[in-house]
Scaffold this motif. Structure first.
Motif, PDB file in Angstrom:
ATOM      1  N   HIS A   1       0.855  -1.180   0.000  1.00 11.77           N
ATOM      2  CA  HIS A   1       0.000   0.000   0.000  1.00 11.77           C
ATOM      3  C   HIS A   1       0.893   1.232   0.000  1.00 11.77           C
ATOM      4  CE1 HIS A   1      -3.090  -2.892   1.082  1.00 11.77           C
ATOM      5  NE2 HIS A   1      -4.005  -1.951   0.928  1.00 11.77           N
ATOM      6  N   LEU A   2       0.597   2.141  -0.885  1.00 15.17           N
ATOM      7  CA  LEU A   2       1.416   3.339  -1.008  1.00 15.17           C
ATOM      8  C   LEU A   2       1.182   4.256   0.180  1.00 15.17           C
ATOM      9  CD1 LEU A   2       3.374   4.890  -2.888  1.00 15.17           C
ATOM     10  CD2 LEU A   2       1.357   6.034  -3.842  1.00 15.17           C
ATOM     11  N   SER A   3       2.247   4.532   0.909  1.00 13.85           N
ATOM     12  CA  SER A   3       2.144   5.501   1.999  1.00 13.85           C
ATOM     13  C   SER A   3       2.326   6.899   1.422  1.00 13.85           C
ATOM     14  CB  SER A   3       3.195   5.211   3.074  1.00 13.85           C
ATOM     15  OG  SER A   3       4.480   5.206   2.499  1.00 13.85           O
TER      16      SER A   3
ATOM     17  N   SER B   1      -1.158   9.801  -5.583  1.00 10.41           N
ATOM     18  CA  SER B   1      -1.376  10.030  -4.152  1.00 10.41           C
ATOM     19  C   SER B   1      -1.911  11.430  -3.857  1.00 10.41           C
ATOM     20  CB  SER B   1      -0.081   9.789  -3.373  1.00 10.41           C
ATOM     21  OG  SER B   1       0.887  10.771  -3.678  1.00 10.41           O
ATOM     22  N   LYS B   2      -1.826  12.337  -4.831  1.00  7.67           N
ATOM     23  CA  LYS B   2      -2.398  13.672  -4.649  1.00  7.67           C
ATOM     24  C   LYS B   2      -3.917  13.628  -4.644  1.00  7.67           C
ATOM     25  CE  LYS B   2      -0.434  15.959  -8.011  1.00  7.67           C
ATOM     26  NZ  LYS B   2       0.012  17.082  -8.874  1.00  7.67           N
ATOM     27  N   TYR B   3      -4.489  12.583  -5.293  1.00  4.37           N
ATOM     28  CA  TYR B   3      -5.927  12.567  -5.500  1.00  4.37           C
ATOM     29  C   TYR B   3      -6.638  11.358  -4.895  1.00  4.37           C
ATOM     30  CZ  TYR B   3      -4.347  15.758  -9.194  1.00  4.37           C
ATOM     31  OH  TYR B   3      -3.752  16.775  -9.888  1.00  4.37           O
ATOM     32  N   ILE B   4      -5.901  10.285  -4.633  1.00  2.66           N
ATOM     33  CA  ILE B   4      -6.534   9.010  -4.272  1.00  2.66           C
ATOM     34  C   ILE B   4      -6.009   8.514  -2.935  1.00  2.66           C
ATOM     35  CG2 ILE B   4      -6.798   6.594  -4.968  1.00  2.66           C
ATOM     36  CD1 ILE B   4      -6.581   7.565  -7.873  1.00  2.66           C
ATOM     37  N   LYS B   5      -6.921   8.068  -2.058  1.00  5.34           N
ATOM     38  CA  LYS B   5      -6.538   7.618  -0.717  1.00  5.34           C
ATOM     39  C   LYS B   5      -5.837   6.259  -0.733  1.00  5.34           C
ATOM     40  CE  LYS B   5      -9.897   9.972   2.275  1.00  5.34           C
ATOM     41  NZ  LYS B   5     -11.000   9.773   3.231  1.00  5.34           N
TER      42      LYS B   5
END
Length: 388
Positions: free
Chosen positions: A172-174, A215-219
């Protein structure tokens, strides 16, 4: 800081004499050229250059050194760089180390002091080819014979270049640290409203700036290895899937084409970038071909009709024009230099892709809004699922 004699020999015998700060090293790879005037750090750390030797047409690199923000992957995967000059005394407010110390630390083979413009013209005339840089074998004929014996093995290894460039485990991208230029004021750095969506990134050699843009737009961004099967991807219940950039020949990644076909059957919104564009195209029945010397630079015009955007590109393959296979696909952009296909969109389903890099690191930001377009497509499908 001592420089050592070095030579570069191409597979058909062209020889260039120069210098290197690496001692007793030999490196073999396909020689390609990049025409960008800036962004050497991002180029060096771009996984799409895996196994290649990059010739920089800009005459001097290293002026701003290396910093901790502009890397595009965990470590460089290219096999060497070629440049006219390397700056010995870099200066920049974000400087962490010099390019020379970085290359020595990473054991990155390089040669400088040669006529890179001449080499570029030669590659444009004869096409990309294998070459070898060495500081230990300084007799051209011996180096060429050694290289010719090793090229078959190098070509075999290139077939696995996507696997080598991809993550080995899902994650999961932190939160990724955003980069804002020094002239930005805090009032200009408006926080985006994060969408409660799940997007899977299939990592064929993904650049960090693609993940940064998502990651700027998506949780919830989940990065998975290139070999992850479609069943596993669908278990995440993704709202959309992004197919990343990556190195090598897309025809060698048939397992990914098969997985994308399954995702298309499930009508999951798909967005392909560079290698991802080619894999989506193969899944739709199109074919790829190798370009004579590829597209690698920051100023490629793309568009349709009278609309033009400037794009960053890095690829050696393109999609064949085939009117019979294009019935279900709309070409939305062409490359303005050679009229190869630059972007496509499916006429009935939420699949689209671009041959260039909308995250453009380095490069212009003309196409950065494609990430928002992807989100709008996802939201539209979520709101009106009956349309697909």
């Amino acid at each position: 800081m001592k420089a050592h004699k070095a030579i570069l020999v191409t597979e058909n015998g062209e020889t260039y004499y120069g210098w290197s700060f690496c001692q007793s090293l030999t490196s073999l790879g396909e020689i390609v050229f990049n025409t960008g005037m800036t962004g050497y750090q991002e180029v060096i750390t771009d996984p799409s250059y895996s196994g290649q030797i990059v010739n920089f047409t800009y005459p001097e690199i290293g002026n701003t050194g290396i910093n901790n923000d502009d890397v595009e992957s965990g470590m460089p995967l290219l096999n060497g760089i070629i440049t006219k000059n390397i700056c010995i005394n870099p200066s920049n407010w974000r400087l962490n180390q010099s390019l020379i110390s970085y290359m020595k630390e990473k054991k990155m083979m390089h040669i400088y002091g040669i006529d890179t413009r001449k080499l570029t013209k030669y590659l444009r005339s004869h096409g990309t080819m294998y070459g070898c840089i060495s500081t230990e074998i300084l007799e051209p004929r011996s180096l060429r014979l050694t290289m010719l014996n090793e090229i078959p093995l190098a070509k075999t290894q290139l077939k696995d270049s996507v696997i080598n460039a991809s993550t080995s485990t899902s994650y999961h991208l932190s939160k990724i640290k955003p980069y804002y230029p020094c002239y930005y004021q805090s009032s200009q750095q408006k926080d985006n409203l994060l969408k409660n969506l799940t997007v899977i990134v299939i990592d064929f050699g993904v650049k960090y700036n693609i993940l940064r843009n998502l990651s700027k737009y998506i949780k919830n961004v989940i990065v998975v290895p290139a070999s992850t099967n479609s069943k596993r991807i669908l278990e995440y219940k993704p709202d959309g899937v992004l197919l990343s950039n990556g190195p090598g020949d897309p025809e060698n990644v048939q397992y990914a084409v098969s997985n994308v076909l399954d995702l298309m059957e499930a009508k999951v919104p798909l967005f392909g970038i560079c290698m991802g564009h080619q894999i989506i195209s193969l899944a739709l029945g199109l074919r790829t071909f190798k370009l004579r010397f590829g597209h690698r630079g920051l100023n490629h015009p793309v568009g349709l009709g009278k609309t033009i955007s400037i794009s960053s590109q890095n690829h050696g393959y393109a999609i064949k024009m085939d009117d019979k296979k294009l019935r279900c696909v709309k070409i939305t952009q062409f490359n303005g230099n050679d009229l190869t296909i630059a972007a496509i969109s499916h006429k009935s389903y939420p699949f689209f892709s671009v041959q260039y890099h909308p995250e453009a690191s380095p490069g212009p930001h003309d196409s950065e809004t494609l990430f928002l377009h992807f989100i709008r497509v996802i939201e539209l499908i979520n709101r009106y699922p009956v349309i697909v």
